[in-house]
Design a protein around this motif. Structure first.
Motif: not given
Lengths: 656, 361
Positions: A589-604
């Motif tokens: 949940l920490m990785f969900i923010d308003d910036s709509n940035e995705c830190y993971f690729n599909i495999a992750d």
């Protein structure tokens, strides 16, 4: 092969042991105590009813090893000698240092005499019976040690041993010399014409005592103090005393030459004696008889000697002054036979006889039962062994090669010291020199020491670490760790786990940390967790905790992309304990923010999904332990995975 | 009872109890003639003892063997002894008590003895009657700071005879030693090789420095000492026998030094007047003198500015430091040492106190 040696027998005057059916049982109680208790053996079946009515009192008897060595004033003997012992062991293997056995032997004797002085200082009026006894024991020990030194460690050219024996006797029987100085120092008698021999009743005893120690000069001085010293008999006697040839190894006279001079001197004295010159004073006549080696004087010599070896030496002076070491044994046996009418020797007598006999093995064995708890047998045997005076026993040396013959002594003495609450450290010194058995004993005894204070724990750990006794280190650390845990001090317990390199215990503590985190959302003892050190390498749980804390720091510090790669690493390596899995997944949940940035690729993302599925299946299987709160989070986690996927798809589209 | 080691003029006295601490009674002008020992590990019979050096006649110098002047029973192992001035001495035990005694000298009473003036029986405690150790005690200008197994730091003022300040939970791992940097800053070390600096003026338990010693190896710091003239240099002794040199202006480790003896250091002390000489003693039974002074053979250049910055210059520390045994190794842990003027005293687990009258400085 083991031999049973009976060191001591004691009878227990307890009435309950008199009964035939009662057997004595015993068990060790602590390290130096024994509990003895009576047990009634079940008799024939008919008697069984009566055993229930047995109202006699049954005592449990507590046997305690009482020893002189643990007395506060005698403890310095133990401590100081352990230093000398260690010094000797180290130097013996060092070719650059001289290992003069004589030097160390004298050092040990010096320790004995300082100890006797210390006892004296605390017992000035000699009223303390125990101290009187200790003093006597130490005194005799010193005497016998000195004899051993004279006979075995001192090298005498030509083996003419008498002078050394005289030195030995003089040091330990100083009564005559002391009395002589009392008489000589008393100048009043000299000035006032008082009769010395009447004023001092011990006058003639002193003269004879000195003559029997070969102290002719002093005896002559006494004679010239005699009121009749200007009369004929005395003048002759003094002359004879003066002309007595003395032998010294370095004096230049060959033995044969000396012997003939001595014989000449003695025969001239004898002729004067036979002429009856000295008959006017019966005491003087007796003294001259001794000097002439007259066989009639033996009973007189006997009455002036308190021990048979004093008797032996006294006779030798006027019968065989150039006696060789090897013929001492014969003389010794004759003297004993003459001195004692019946065989009533005490311990000291037999010890001395063994030494004169050249039977060192027998001597050492008897010394073992000397009531000093093995102090003398340990140190003296060790010294004699190191200068190759005692060979290993043949029977034993075939079984184990290079067995140190005094190992058993060291082992016994070391173990014995380890039973003392304060001297246990000295015991370690001795066990160190007992090859592998010693190490086994040491490991056992060190872990048995009560860990009553932190100071003691640090010392135990020091000894154990230096000797690579890892089992001791880990058992002590474990015990301390559990104690800390009982006070619910996880940080302290962890310190002990780290100290003992105990990864199982560390894992257990790690679980406590993580469970606490699941419950409260924060870690206890941040100062320790920031600085975990080597425990992360040895313990998986702390490897995880370390990484997880690093992840939290990155996430809180808003370095999300680095946090993400660490997060995936944590999931992939699967080192996360099962109970923590949902908590870890919730962190997505920490990785969900308003910036709509995705830190993971599909495999992750699929990895996250897979771990989530695993976690759900597991928690379904094991319903009881599942945390309801976390299970509620599952939907949140799902939602965020969906969001992550959607973000990544959008971004992909944008790039496309 | 009195033995002299072969060549160095060292005297030993066996006192019948293992010695955990030994301290000279300070004397302003003369060489001290009295010292205090504290024992440990002797069942229920642990004591502090006051000793006086003796002389054979009026004119000769006072020397060993010492005479026992007073003996006061303690309720546990003595963990630390510190003199506040030349009269008052503070003693801590591993039962959590801290006591202050006054040495009643010859001009006050016929018998020289110790008089208890203040006592805190359970200064450190777990409650519930469990044994809680007072680990160490530091003094500065009539203030006492104590640390214990209960992770408390107590500051006591001797002037008001009251506990001034209590800081709780100052560590999560066992505390080992404490030292005043200034009269308001206290440095505490723990078993995980951490040091924390506490400022007593500002809000409680605020950490001004948390230095992580030797990063990955958590070797307990066992003793700590401050450089007598350059107060920002702190020297720590570790359980593996290393000495760490720290600069408290930058909170950094300047260098570590090792003597080759890898057993735990028990005490580290500078010569109070000759700071070029550092002394350490260890579980391995060695008492070492670490000298940074140039050898007498070299001509000392008075303008050698580098000299004052000796410890900062790591190369110099590595090359110029000389380490010597002060007494012959004794094969038993030496637990404590103290220096006053030219004379050194140390106490060991072989129940002996060693005395060296003329230190080579």
């Amino acid at each position: 092969m083991s031999k049973t040696i009976v060191y001591d027998t004691l009878s227990i005057p307890d009435p309950s042991f008199i009964d035939d059916e009662v057997r004595m049982f015993g068990s060790w109680f602590g390290m130096s105590n024994i509990c003895i208790f009576p047990t009634k053996m079940s008799g024939p079946p008919g008697n069984q009813n009566s055993s229930g009515d047995d109202k006699t009192e049954r005592n449990i008897i507590h046997l305690k090893h009482k020893t002189m060595l643990f007395d506060p004033k005698v403890r310095q003997l133990v401590n100081e000698s352990s230093g000398v012992f260690q010094d000797l062991q180290i130097n013996v293997n060092d070719p650059t240092k001289s290992t003069d056995a004589l030097y160390y032997s004298r050092k040990y004797r010096a320790i004995l005499s300082t100890c006797i002085l210390a006892i004296d200082r605390n017992n000035l009026d000699k009223s303390n019976e125990t101290y009187n006894q200790y003093k006597m024991l130490l005194h005799n020990l010193q005497l016998i040690w000195h004899l051993c030194e004279v006979l075995y460690l001192v090298i005498v050219p030509g083996d003419t041993i008498l002078n050394n024996l005289l030195d030995w006797i003089k040091i330990h029987y100083e009564n005559a010399e002391n009395q002589a100085s009392v008489i000589i120092d008393n100048t009043i008698a000299y000035l006032t014409d008082e009769r010395v021999e009447e004023k001092f009743t011990f006058y003639w005893d002193t003269v004879i005592g000195l003559v029997l120690q070969g102290n002719i000069d002093l005896a002559r001085k006494l004679l010239s103090n005699h009121s009749q010293s200007d009369t004929e008999p005395f003048i002759h006697a003094i002359k004879i005393f003066k002309s007595m040839p003395t032998y010294s190894v370095y004096g230049g006279l060959p033995i044969a030459e000396y012997t003939s001079r001595f014989k000449g001197w003695q025969s001239s004295a004898k002729s004067k004696l036979e002429c009856g010159i000295f008959l006017s004073d019966s005491n003087l006549n007796d003294v001259m008889k001794i000097i002439c080696g007259d066989p009639d004087s033996i009973s007189l010599i006997h009455s002036h000697c308190s021990t048979w070896f004093q008797f032996l030496v006294a006779q030798l002076i006027y019968t065989d002054p150039t006696v060789k070491k090897h013929s001492l044994s014969l003389y010794a046996h004759r003297s004993v036979a003459k001195y004692y009418k019946e065989s009533e020797y005490n311990h000291l007598d037999t010890l001395a006889l063994d030494l004169f006999d050249g039977d060192l093995e027998g001597f050492v064995k008897k010394l073992k039962s000397y009531p000093d708890s093995g102090w003398s047998s340990t140190h003296l045997t060790n010294l004699l062994h190191l200068c190759d005076k005692i060979e290993p026993e043949l029977g034993i040396s075939e079984v184990v090669e290079n067995t140190n013959p005094n190992e058993q002594y060291l082992l016994d003495y070391g173990t014995f010291l380890m039973t003392h609450h304060s001297l246990w450290q000295a015991g370690v010194t001795y066990l160190d020199y007992c090859s592998t058995i010693g190490k086994g004993h040491l490991s056992m005894l060190l872990s048995k020491l009560g860990i009553i204070s932190d100071l003691r724990v640090s010392k135990i750990l020091h000894y154990a670490t230096a000797r690579r006794l890892h089992n001791v280190v880990s058992s002590v650390c474990k015990a301390k760790g559990i104690l800390s845990l009982q006070k619910s001090r996880i940080g302290e317990a962890l310190c002990w786990a780290i100290r003992g390199q105990d990864s199982a215990f560390a894992t257990y503590l790690g679980d406590l940390y993580l469970k606490e985190y699941v419950k409260s959302g924060s870690f206890a003892c941040p100062d320790i967790l920031d600085n975990l050190g080597s425990i992360v390498v040895t313990c998986d749980r702390f490897m995880f905790i370390g990484k997880y804390i690093q992840f939290l720091k990155l996430a809180i510090g808003n370095k999300l992309s680095e946090a993400a790669s660490l997060y995936i690493e944590l999931l992939r390596s699967n080192i996360c304990p099962t109970y923590f899995r949902l908590t870890l997944l919730t962190d997505v949940l920490m990785f969900i923010d308003d910036s709509n940035e995705c830190y993971f690729n599909i495999a992750d993302i699929s990895l996250i999904k897979m771990r989530l599925d695993d976690a759900i299946t597991e928690s379904n299987e094991d319903n009881e332990s599942a945390d309801q709160f976390l299970l509620n989070q599952v939907s949140n986690v799902r939602r965020s995975i969906v969001k992550l996927i959607s973000i990544s798809l959008i971004r992909k589209k944008m790039i496309a | 009872m009195r033995t002299m080691s072969s060549n160095m003029g060292i005297f030993a006295e066996f006192i019948g109890r293992k010695v955990n601490r030994v301290r000279w009674k300070p004397d302003d002008l003369m060489a001290s003639t009295m010292f205090v020992t504290g024992s440990w590990d002797n069942d229920d019979d642990n004591v502090i003892e006051l000793w006086g050096l003796t002389s054979e006649d009026e004119n000769s110098v006072k020397d060993f063997p010492p005479k026992l002047l007073d003996c006061v029973q303690q309720n546990g192992n003595v963990t630390q002894i510190r003199f506040l001035d030349n009269k008052f001495v503070a003693v801590s035990t591993d039962n959590g008590s801290v006591k202050v005694y006054r040495v009643i000298g010859e001009n006050e009473d016929a018998n020289i003895h110790l008089n208890e003036v203040m006592a805190w029986e359970n200064l450190h405690s777990f409650g519930k009657g469990q044994r809680c150790s007072c680990k160490d005690l530091a003094v500065c200008n009539y203030s006492l700071a104590t640390i214990g197994d209960d992770y408390k730091l107590n500051v006591i003022s001797l002037n008001t005879k009251q506990i001034h300040q209590v800081l709780e939970g100052i560590s999560s791992s066992p505390l080992t030693c404490i030292c005043f940097l200034t009269d308001t800053e206290v440095l505490c070390c723990n078993a995980l090789s951490q040091m924390k600096l506490w400022d007593l003026r500002i809000a409680k338990s605020s950490i001004t420095a948390n230095i992580n010693n030797f990063t990955q190896t958590q070797v307990p710091i066992t003793c700590v000492a401050q450089h007598p003239s350059q107060k920002h240099f702190i020297f720590t002794g570790s359980e593996e026998g290393d000495v760490g040199v720290w600069d408290m202006r930058t909170n950094s480790l300047l260098t570590t030094m090792s003597s080759g003896d890898s057993s735990s250091l028990t005490e580290i002390a500078f010569h109070p007047l000759e700071p070029d000489h550092l002394f350490t003693c260890s579980f391995g039974g060695r008492l070492l003198q670490w000298s940074s002074k140039k050898s007498y053979m070299c001509r000392i250049d008075p303008g050698d500015l580098e000299y004052s910055n000796f410890w900062v210059n790591t190369d110099k520390v590595k090359t110029r430091l000389s380490i010597n045994d002060v007494i012959q190794p004794i094969y038993m842990p030496i637990n404590s040492l103290d220096i006053q003027k030219q004379q050194l005293i140390c106490g060991a687990d072989n129940e002996a106190v060693y005395f060296q009258r003329n230190l080579k400085l």
